[in-house]
Design a protein around this motif. Structure first.
Motif, PDB file in Angstrom:
ATOM      1  N   PHE A 107     -12.646  40.652 -24.341  1.00 43.22           N
ATOM      2  CA  PHE A 107     -13.547  41.220 -23.351  1.00 43.22           C
ATOM      3  C   PHE A 107     -12.765  42.330 -22.656  1.00 43.22           C
ATOM      4  O   PHE A 107     -11.780  42.065 -21.982  1.00 43.22           O
ATOM      5  CB  PHE A 107     -13.986  40.162 -22.335  1.00 43.22           C
ATOM      6  CG  PHE A 107     -15.012  40.651 -21.350  1.00 43.22           C
ATOM      7  CD1 PHE A 107     -16.362  40.637 -21.677  1.00 43.22           C
ATOM      8  CD2 PHE A 107     -14.635  41.134 -20.106  1.00 43.22           C
ATOM      9  CE1 PHE A 107     -17.320  41.088 -20.772  1.00 43.22           C
ATOM     10  CE2 PHE A 107     -15.577  41.581 -19.201  1.00 43.22           C
ATOM     11  CZ  PHE A 107     -16.918  41.557 -19.530  1.00 43.22           C
ATOM     12  N   MET A 108     -13.179  43.569 -22.891  1.00 43.86           N
ATOM     13  CA  MET A 108     -12.503  44.719 -22.300  1.00 43.86           C
ATOM     14  C   MET A 108     -13.208  45.039 -20.981  1.00 43.86           C
ATOM     15  O   MET A 108     -14.306  45.600 -20.972  1.00 43.86           O
ATOM     16  CB  MET A 108     -12.543  45.910 -23.257  1.00 43.86           C
ATOM     17  CG  MET A 108     -11.893  45.623 -24.615  1.00 43.86           C
ATOM     18  SD  MET A 108     -10.152  45.111 -24.531  1.00 43.86           S
ATOM     19  CE  MET A 108      -9.395  46.626 -24.006  1.00 43.86           C
ATOM     20  N   ALA A 109     -12.595  44.650 -19.870  1.00 44.08           N
ATOM     21  CA  ALA A 109     -13.195  44.806 -18.542  1.00 44.08           C
ATOM     22  C   ALA A 109     -13.015  46.227 -18.036  1.00 44.08           C
ATOM     23  O   ALA A 109     -11.913  46.775 -18.088  1.00 44.08           O
ATOM     24  CB  ALA A 109     -12.552  43.822 -17.568  1.00 44.08           C
ATOM     25  N   GLU A 139      -2.514  36.062 -17.464  1.00 45.85           N
ATOM     26  CA  GLU A 139      -2.986  34.692 -17.675  1.00 45.85           C
ATOM     27  C   GLU A 139      -4.386  34.651 -18.282  1.00 45.85           C
ATOM     28  O   GLU A 139      -4.787  33.638 -18.843  1.00 45.85           O
ATOM     29  CB  GLU A 139      -2.993  33.900 -16.359  1.00 45.85           C
ATOM     30  CG  GLU A 139      -1.603  33.600 -15.819  1.00 45.85           C
ATOM     31  CD  GLU A 139      -0.983  34.803 -15.110  1.00 45.85           C
ATOM     32  OE1 GLU A 139      -1.723  35.594 -14.491  1.00 45.85           O
ATOM     33  OE2 GLU A 139       0.243  34.959 -15.195  1.00 45.85           O
ATOM     34  N   GLN A 140      -5.123  35.742 -18.145  1.00 44.43           N
ATOM     35  CA  GLN A 140      -6.469  35.804 -18.725  1.00 44.43           C
ATOM     36  C   GLN A 140      -6.348  35.761 -20.240  1.00 44.43           C
ATOM     37  O   GLN A 140      -5.582  36.522 -20.817  1.00 44.43           O
ATOM     38  CB  GLN A 140      -7.183  37.103 -18.325  1.00 44.43           C
ATOM     39  CG  GLN A 140      -7.395  37.282 -16.867  1.00 44.43           C
ATOM     40  CD  GLN A 140      -8.533  36.438 -16.314  1.00 44.43           C
ATOM     41  OE1 GLN A 140      -9.253  35.768 -17.030  1.00 44.43           O
ATOM     42  NE2 GLN A 140      -8.690  36.484 -15.016  1.00 44.43           N
ATOM     43  N   GLN A 141      -7.101  34.898 -20.878  1.00 44.80           N
ATOM     44  CA  GLN A 141      -7.058  34.835 -22.329  1.00 44.80           C
ATOM     45  C   GLN A 141      -8.123  35.736 -22.917  1.00 44.80           C
ATOM     46  O   GLN A 141      -9.313  35.531 -22.701  1.00 44.80           O
ATOM     47  CB  GLN A 141      -7.243  33.413 -22.814  1.00 44.80           C
ATOM     48  CG  GLN A 141      -5.925  32.663 -22.864  1.00 44.80           C
ATOM     49  CD  GLN A 141      -6.040  31.420 -23.679  1.00 44.80           C
ATOM     50  OE1 GLN A 141      -6.545  30.426 -23.203  1.00 44.80           O
ATOM     51  NE2 GLN A 141      -5.573  31.477 -24.906  1.00 44.80           N
ATOM     52  N   ASN A 142      -7.665  36.758 -23.636  1.00 43.69           N
ATOM     53  CA  ASN A 142      -8.536  37.697 -24.334  1.00 43.69           C
ATOM     54  C   ASN A 142      -9.465  38.470 -23.407  1.00 43.69           C
ATOM     55  O   ASN A 142     -10.566  38.852 -23.790  1.00 43.69           O
ATOM     56  CB  ASN A 142      -9.308  37.002 -25.452  1.00 43.69           C
ATOM     57  CG  ASN A 142      -8.380  36.606 -26.571  1.00 43.69           C
ATOM     58  OD1 ASN A 142      -7.537  37.388 -26.996  1.00 43.69           O
ATOM     59  ND2 ASN A 142      -8.511  35.386 -27.048  1.00 43.69           N
ATOM     60  N   ILE A 143      -9.002  38.701 -22.194  1.00 48.88           N
ATOM     61  CA  ILE A 143      -9.684  39.601 -21.269  1.00 48.88           C
ATOM     62  C   ILE A 143      -8.648  40.637 -20.863  1.00 48.88           C
ATOM     63  O   ILE A 143      -7.575  40.287 -20.387  1.00 48.88           O
ATOM     64  CB  ILE A 143     -10.225  38.873 -20.023  1.00 48.88           C
ATOM     65  CG1 ILE A 143     -11.240  37.803 -20.440  1.00 48.88           C
ATOM     66  CG2 ILE A 143     -10.847  39.863 -19.062  1.00 48.88           C
ATOM     67  CD1 ILE A 143     -11.763  36.972 -19.290  1.00 48.88           C
ATOM     68  N   GLU A 144      -8.974  41.897 -21.086  1.00 47.93           N
ATOM     69  CA  GLU A 144      -8.044  42.972 -20.758  1.00 47.93           C
ATOM     70  C   GLU A 144      -8.734  44.019 -19.913  1.00 47.93           C
ATOM     71  O   GLU A 144      -9.943  44.227 -20.016  1.00 47.93           O
ATOM     72  CB  GLU A 144      -7.514  43.651 -22.024  1.00 47.93           C
ATOM     73  CG  GLU A 144      -6.557  42.816 -22.811  1.00 47.93           C
ATOM     74  CD  GLU A 144      -5.969  43.573 -23.995  1.00 47.93           C
ATOM     75  OE1 GLU A 144      -5.964  44.824 -23.981  1.00 47.93           O
ATOM     76  OE2 GLU A 144      -5.505  42.900 -24.927  1.00 47.93           O
ATOM     77  N   LEU A 145      -7.946  44.696 -19.120  1.00 53.33           N
ATOM     78  CA  LEU A 145      -8.423  45.811 -18.326  1.00 53.33           C
ATOM     79  C   LEU A 145      -8.389  47.065 -19.197  1.00 53.33           C
ATOM     80  O   LEU A 145      -7.362  47.363 -19.814  1.00 53.33           O
ATOM     81  CB  LEU A 145      -7.526  45.987 -17.103  1.00 53.33           C
ATOM     82  CG  LEU A 145      -7.916  47.026 -16.081  1.00 53.33           C
ATOM     83  CD1 LEU A 145      -9.276  46.717 -15.477  1.00 53.33           C
ATOM     84  CD2 LEU A 145      -6.863  47.088 -14.985  1.00 53.33           C
TER      85      LEU A 145
END
Length: 169
Positions: A107-109, A139-145
Motif C-alpha cells: 500500500f503506497m500511502a 514497523e508498518q508491514q507492506n505500507i510505504e510512504l
C-alpha cells in the motif's frame, strides 16, 4: 479526492512537489477500534480486500484514514498492474497465501485524510505529509510512504524506470 490531469507550468516554484503515479488499485485504509477497512474512493467498504491482501498490516492510530494505492511495485516509481489483476478477484485462501509470497502487494500511502478523528484535509500538503510520515514507520508491514521530488527530477526518474507518470502538488 480523485486526481484529474491538469496542465501547469512548473517554472521554478519551490512549493511544487511531484510523486510517482502508481498503476494499481486506489484505496483508503481506515482504522476503527483496532479494526481496519479498505475503502474505495467512493467509500464502498472492501473489507474482503484486506483479507485478499493479508500482507498489508496497518498500524494506525484509532479513527485515522490514509489514502494510497495498492500495487505491486517494480521500483520506487513504477508498478506491475498485470500481476495485481491476478490478485484483485482471488477468493481462495490457499491461492491468496501463495500470492503473498510470489507477488506481494504494498500500500503506497500518499495522503492522510483523518487523524485520530480529526479531518485534516484542510491542512497544507507539507503538514499532512509530516503527519503521514510520523505514522508510516518501518514497523508498518507492506505500507510505504510515496517518495516526492521536484517535478522535473521525478519526471526524469519515472521516465527512466518506465513508470506511469507523476502527480504534481
Amino acid at each position: 479526492m480523485i486526481n484529474k490531469p491538469k496542465e501547469i507550468s512548473y517554472g521554478v516554484n519551490p512549493d511544487l512537489v511531484a510523486e510517482p503515479k502508481f498503476d494499481g488499485m486506489r484505496g483508503i485504509i481506515r482504522s476503527n477500534n483496532d479494526k481496519f477497512d479498505l475503502l474505495s474512493v467512493r467509500n464502498d467498504i472492501y473489507n474482503s480486500k484486506l483479507i485478499q491482501f493479508p500482507e498489508i498490516i496497518p498500524i494506525l492510530p484509532d479513527d485515522t484514514e490514509i489514502d494510497g494505492e495498492i500495487c505491486i511495485p517494480l521500483s520506487d516509481v513504477s508498478a506491475d498492474f498485470g500481476s495485481l489483476q491476478k490478485r484483485i478477484t482471488v477468493q481462495n485462501k490457499q491461492i491468496i497465501q501463495h500470492y503473498t509470497k510470489t507477488i506481494p502487494v504494498k500500500f503506497m500511502a500518499f495522503d492522510i485524510l483523518k487523524y485520530k478523528g480529526r479531518d485534516v484535509t484542510g491542512l497544507g500538503y507539507k503538514e499532512r505529509r509530516d503527519m503521514l510520515r510520523s505514522i508510516i514507520t518501518p514497523e508498518q508491514q507492506n505500507i510505504e510512504l510515496v517518495q516526492v521530488g521536484t517535478p522535473i527530477d521525478m519526471w526524469n526518474k519515472v521516465m527512466e524506470q518506465d513508470g506511469e507518470g507523476i502527480v504534481v502538488k
